[in-house]
Design a protein around this motif. Structure first.
Motif, PDB file in Angstrom:
ATOM      1  N   ALA A 200       0.839  -1.196   0.000  1.00  0.00           N
ATOM      2  CA  ALA A 200       0.000   0.000   0.000  1.00  0.00           C
ATOM      3  C   ALA A 200       0.873   1.244   0.000  1.00  0.00           C
ATOM      4  O   ALA A 200       1.898   1.299   0.692  1.00  0.00           O
ATOM      5  N   VAL A 201       0.459   2.263  -0.776  1.00  0.00           N
ATOM      6  CA  VAL A 201       1.197   3.525  -0.837  1.00  0.00           C
ATOM      7  C   VAL A 201       0.403   4.630  -0.141  1.00  0.00           C
ATOM      8  O   VAL A 201       0.953   5.392   0.627  1.00  0.00           O
ATOM      9  N   TRP A 202      -0.885   4.727  -0.430  1.00  0.00           N
ATOM     10  CA  TRP A 202      -1.722   5.625   0.360  1.00  0.00           C
ATOM     11  C   TRP A 202      -3.139   5.074   0.430  1.00  0.00           C
ATOM     12  O   TRP A 202      -3.501   4.145  -0.309  1.00  0.00           O
ATOM     13  N   PHE A 203      -3.937   5.671   1.333  1.00  0.00           N
ATOM     14  CA  PHE A 203      -5.329   5.273   1.515  1.00  0.00           C
ATOM     15  C   PHE A 203      -6.111   6.522   1.904  1.00  0.00           C
ATOM     16  O   PHE A 203      -5.600   7.402   2.581  1.00  0.00           O
ATOM     17  N   TYR A 204      -7.342   6.568   1.416  1.00  0.00           N
ATOM     18  CA  TYR A 204      -8.257   7.623   1.861  1.00  0.00           C
ATOM     19  C   TYR A 204      -9.630   6.999   2.093  1.00  0.00           C
ATOM     20  O   TYR A 204     -10.095   6.192   1.282  1.00  0.00           O
ATOM     21  N   GLN A 205     -10.278   7.355   3.204  1.00  0.00           N
ATOM     22  CA  GLN A 205     -11.571   6.749   3.547  1.00  0.00           C
ATOM     23  C   GLN A 205     -12.702   7.714   3.203  1.00  0.00           C
ATOM     24  O   GLN A 205     -12.863   8.757   3.834  1.00  0.00           O
ATOM     25  N   TRP A 206     -13.509   7.344   2.187  1.00  0.00           N
ATOM     26  CA  TRP A 206     -14.651   8.177   1.782  1.00  0.00           C
ATOM     27  C   TRP A 206     -15.653   8.305   2.927  1.00  0.00           C
ATOM     28  O   TRP A 206     -16.165   9.386   3.197  1.00  0.00           O
ATOM     29  N   SER A 207     -15.959   7.175   3.546  1.00  0.00           N
ATOM     30  CA  SER A 207     -17.012   7.129   4.577  1.00  0.00           C
ATOM     31  C   SER A 207     -16.520   6.349   5.792  1.00  0.00           C
ATOM     32  O   SER A 207     -16.738   5.151   5.905  1.00  0.00           O
ATOM     33  N   PRO A 208     -15.810   7.046   6.715  1.00  0.00           N
ATOM     34  CA  PRO A 208     -15.383   6.355   7.947  1.00  0.00           C
ATOM     35  C   PRO A 208     -16.608   5.879   8.730  1.00  0.00           C
ATOM     36  O   PRO A 208     -17.605   6.608   8.816  1.00  0.00           O
ATOM     37  N   HIS A 209     -16.566   4.669   9.268  1.00  0.00           N
ATOM     38  CA  HIS A 209     -17.705   4.100  10.006  1.00  0.00           C
ATOM     39  C   HIS A 209     -19.001   4.263   9.187  1.00  0.00           C
ATOM     40  O   HIS A 209     -19.974   4.862   9.633  1.00  0.00           O
ATOM     41  N   ASP A 210     -18.982   3.732   8.002  1.00  0.00           N
ATOM     42  CA  ASP A 210     -20.137   3.833   7.103  1.00  0.00           C
ATOM     43  C   ASP A 210     -21.403   3.317   7.789  1.00  0.00           C
ATOM     44  O   ASP A 210     -21.403   2.276   8.421  1.00  0.00           O
ATOM     45  N   GLU A 211     -22.486   4.089   7.639  1.00  0.00           N
ATOM     46  CA  GLU A 211     -23.749   3.717   8.281  1.00  0.00           C
ATOM     47  C   GLU A 211     -24.826   3.329   7.274  1.00  0.00           C
ATOM     48  O   GLU A 211     -25.941   3.002   7.664  1.00  0.00           O
TER      49      GLU A 211
END
Lengths: 486, 173
Positions: A200-211
């Motif tokens: 892995a080089v980078w990560f971005y979370q669109w929806s942390p703790h998606d509900e």
């Protein structure tokens, strides 16, 4: 017909672990071979000339609820294959197989310890909230990461110049968010990885703790465009949570995140932290019904890939306009059975139409024009150098519109609803053709092939509540249409 | 109104505990239980017997719980807890077929439905026989029959347990 290939020993019981109809999103061609996946978890390599089987590898384990629906991507000598089963308590992963032998080269889990996720010293996420040891374990209640979803059933992109692959991770399980407090990493986000090692080089979370089941697996459009006067290597994503994101694809920094539908579940994206700001009033949970959750669980846009035209500089986004009511219930994990914990009823969003086809300017982050459709626009789309954009509707219309203005140029009624992806090609006769598959289905269209009963709005994870009239407009299909100019 | 046929699975108890203390109350309880024992709709399988927990071959043709309100309610609870609702939802279907219409791929008789649950079916229905007690398969069978409209209104629940999409103050469709 030139040849036909049918994999041996397909396990029909896979139909019982496919959340959203029996679908396949396509195949890949490379090195003289066709690569595709089967619902029961196999990747097949077939000689493109004669249809002879080259190898078959079992990638997903059905006993744990894993299946495969995605289209593989070939990068160098590897076939990249992700899994499905986010509604069955699986542990999502991306696997790289050798194109010649089918042997596994690496496997990167979406959740769990760093070592399993191929997160090492070269992992440099842009935002501090994604830095730390074993976040794929510590952002979950004890052991729940083992059945936490984060499947990889969407699209993979490759930038050969940066030598990075990009792909999204799907929803955390179960849907009932009160059963899994925490950010639930690395679900509902996007990874950039090295194709050779998988690291892995980078990560971005669109929806942390998606509900809301906002899977983060939609296609990424890789373009180089001027943002605030400077050329940037960006990644454009029309995301299920209702925002069009423009990310710097070298670092994972959010350059902009702009709503393209009516949103009640969040209040924007914090420009400093990159974090989606949730609207707690719309948080579903045990024993309460939350109304007007917008967008609904399939999101502002689901799997249906958009298209970018370098001629107009616009992104063409086929999508839906749906909201829902949702009630959280207890989800029990029983291997191979659904693990959801939510009762859902979807319905049309503001305006009453259920689908839209938009032209979007990613540089200025604004909608240029929009076409309303009765049903979700569940087909992919295509835009040509001749400035024509194509898409299909669930009633079965195949439409061509002016890519600059959105004016309808031509339409043709096919035999069934269109949920496939139009393609164009130059044939040996020197003419350009457009092809599209007609045959309604998928999560939105399951009511037709599955003969579901619209009296139960919760059917098909609540989509039937919004699609009860579809059987009045179309029937089952399965035909390839090819169009050319005379 | 009561269906007087007797269930072989039902456990009838009376006066087995706390005897000697408060004889009047005990007699009253005994009378109530005896009265209920005569009423099939109200019979309750308080604890499964050795016979009812094991599967029998060939599959019995008659549903022991037909018309039994308690079995239907228990079946409804199990239908949610064993994730039946995850595939069939509340009768409309999704991953699995609808259970509230009149199309029954493998038959709608109690023995057909029992067999579908116990043995599974080739297009994805898992087999539950051996994983859950036999009497629960019959309870599920009875609830699925109720979803299909085969159980009398006398015994079925008057409302479903899943959410109502309409607000309380809004009129129904």
């Amino acid at each position: 017909m030139k040849w036909s290939y049918k994999p041996k020993d397909i396990n029909q019981s896979a139909k019982g672990i496919a959340c959203c109809d029996w679908v396949n999103r396509g195949c890949a061609f490379a090195n003289g071979k066709i690569f595709f996946n089967t619902l029961d978890g196999k990747t097949c390599a077939v000689n493109a000339t004669n249809g002879q089987e080259v190898w078959v590898t079992q990638v997903a384990n059905m006993a744990r609820g894993e299946s495969i629906t995605m289209a593989p991507l070939v990068v160098k000598n590897k076939v990249l294959v992700g899994d499905s089963g986010g509604e069955f308590g699986v542990r999502g992963a991306l696997t790289a197989l050798d194109t010649e032998t089918g042997k596994q080269i690496w496997k990167a889990y979406s959740i769990g310890p760093d070592a399993d996720c191929l997160i090492g010293p070269n992992f440099k996420p842009f935002y501090p909230s994604d830095r730390g040891k074993d976040l794929g374990v510590t952002s979950w209640p004890p052991d729940l990461w083992k059945i936490g979803g984060g499947t990889v059933w969407g699209w993979i992109s490759y930038d050969p110049q940066l030598d990075l692959i990009y792909y999204g991770t799907a929803n955390p399980g179960p849907w009932n968010p009160e059963q899994r407090p925490g950010d639930n990493k690395w679900t509902c986000g996007i990874f950039a990885r090295r194709p050779d090692s998988g690291e892995a080089v980078w990560f971005y979370q669109w929806s942390p703790h998606d509900e809301y089941d906002y899977d983060g697996v939609n296609e990424q459009i890789l373009v180089d465009v001027p943002i605030n006067g400077r050329m940037r290597k960006v990644l454009v994503r029309a995301e299920r949570n209702g925002h069009v994101y423009v990310l710097d694809r070298t670092t994972g920094e959010v350059l902009s995140a702009t709503p393209f539908v009516y949103i009640t579940t969040s209040k924007g994206v914090d420009p400093k932290t990159g974090r989606l700001i949730p609207n707690e009033e719309k948080s579903p949970g045990f024993g309460r019904v939350v109304r007007e959750i917008c967008p609904a669980s399939p999101g502002a846009k689901d799997w249906q890939p958009s298209a970018y035209s370098p001629v107009t500089g616009l992104l063409y986004i086929p999508h839906q306009n749906l909201c829902q009511d949702e009630e959280g219930v207890q989800a029990n994990y029983i291997a191979g059975t659904p693990y959801v914990g939510a009762n859902v009823k979807m319905y049309a969003g503001p305006g009453g139409h259920r689908g839209e086809y938009d032209a979007w300017d990613p540089i200025h982050a604004r909608k240029v024009w929009s076409i309303r459709e009765r049903f979700p626009v569940w087909s992919g789309t295509l835009v040509t150098a001749g400035n024509v954009a194509f898409y299909g509707t669930m009633e079965g219309w195949f439409k061509a519109v002016n890519a600059t203005t959105g004016d309808l140029l031509w339409q043709f009624k096919t035999g069934s609803g269109i949920v496939g992806q139009p393609v164009t090609f130059l044939a040996p006769d020197g003419k350009q053709y457009i092809s599209v598959l007609s045959g309604v289905g998928g999560w939105s269209g399951a009511i037709v092939p599955g003969q579901l009963d619209p009296r139960d709005g919760t059917a098909a994870l609540g989509f039937v509540n919004a699609m009860g009239d579809l059987p009045m407009y179309t029937t089952k299909g399965g035909m390839l249409y090819t169009f050319g100019l005379p | 109104m009561c269906n007087v046929r007797r269930s072989p699975f039902a456990v009838r108890r009376g006066g087995s505990s706390a005897s000697g203390q408060r004889p009047t109350a005990n007699l009253f309880l005994l009378a109530v239980l005896l009265a209920l024992a005569a009423c099939h709709r109200e019979q309750r399988s308080i604890a499964p017997t050795a016979i009812s927990a094991a599967r029998t071959f060939p599959v019995r043709v008659n549903n022991p719980y037909e018309g039994n309100a308690y079995a239907i309610a228990e079946g409804q609870r199990l239908y949610e807890q064993y994730n039946c609702s995850g595939c069939h939802f509340h009768g409309g279907g999704g991953i699995g077929p609808a259970l509230m219409d009149n199309e029954w791929i493998y038959g709608s008789s109690p023995a057909n439905i029992y067999t579908s649950i116990a043995e599974g079916r080739p297009n994805g229905m898992p087999s539950w026989g051996g994983h859950i007690p036999d009497y629960q398969i019959w309870e599920l069978t009875t609830y699925v029959r109720a979803l299909g409209g085969f159980e009398g209104r006398v015994a079925t629940a008057s409302r479903s347990d899943e959410m109502e999409a309409k607000r309380a103050e809004e009129p129904k469709k």
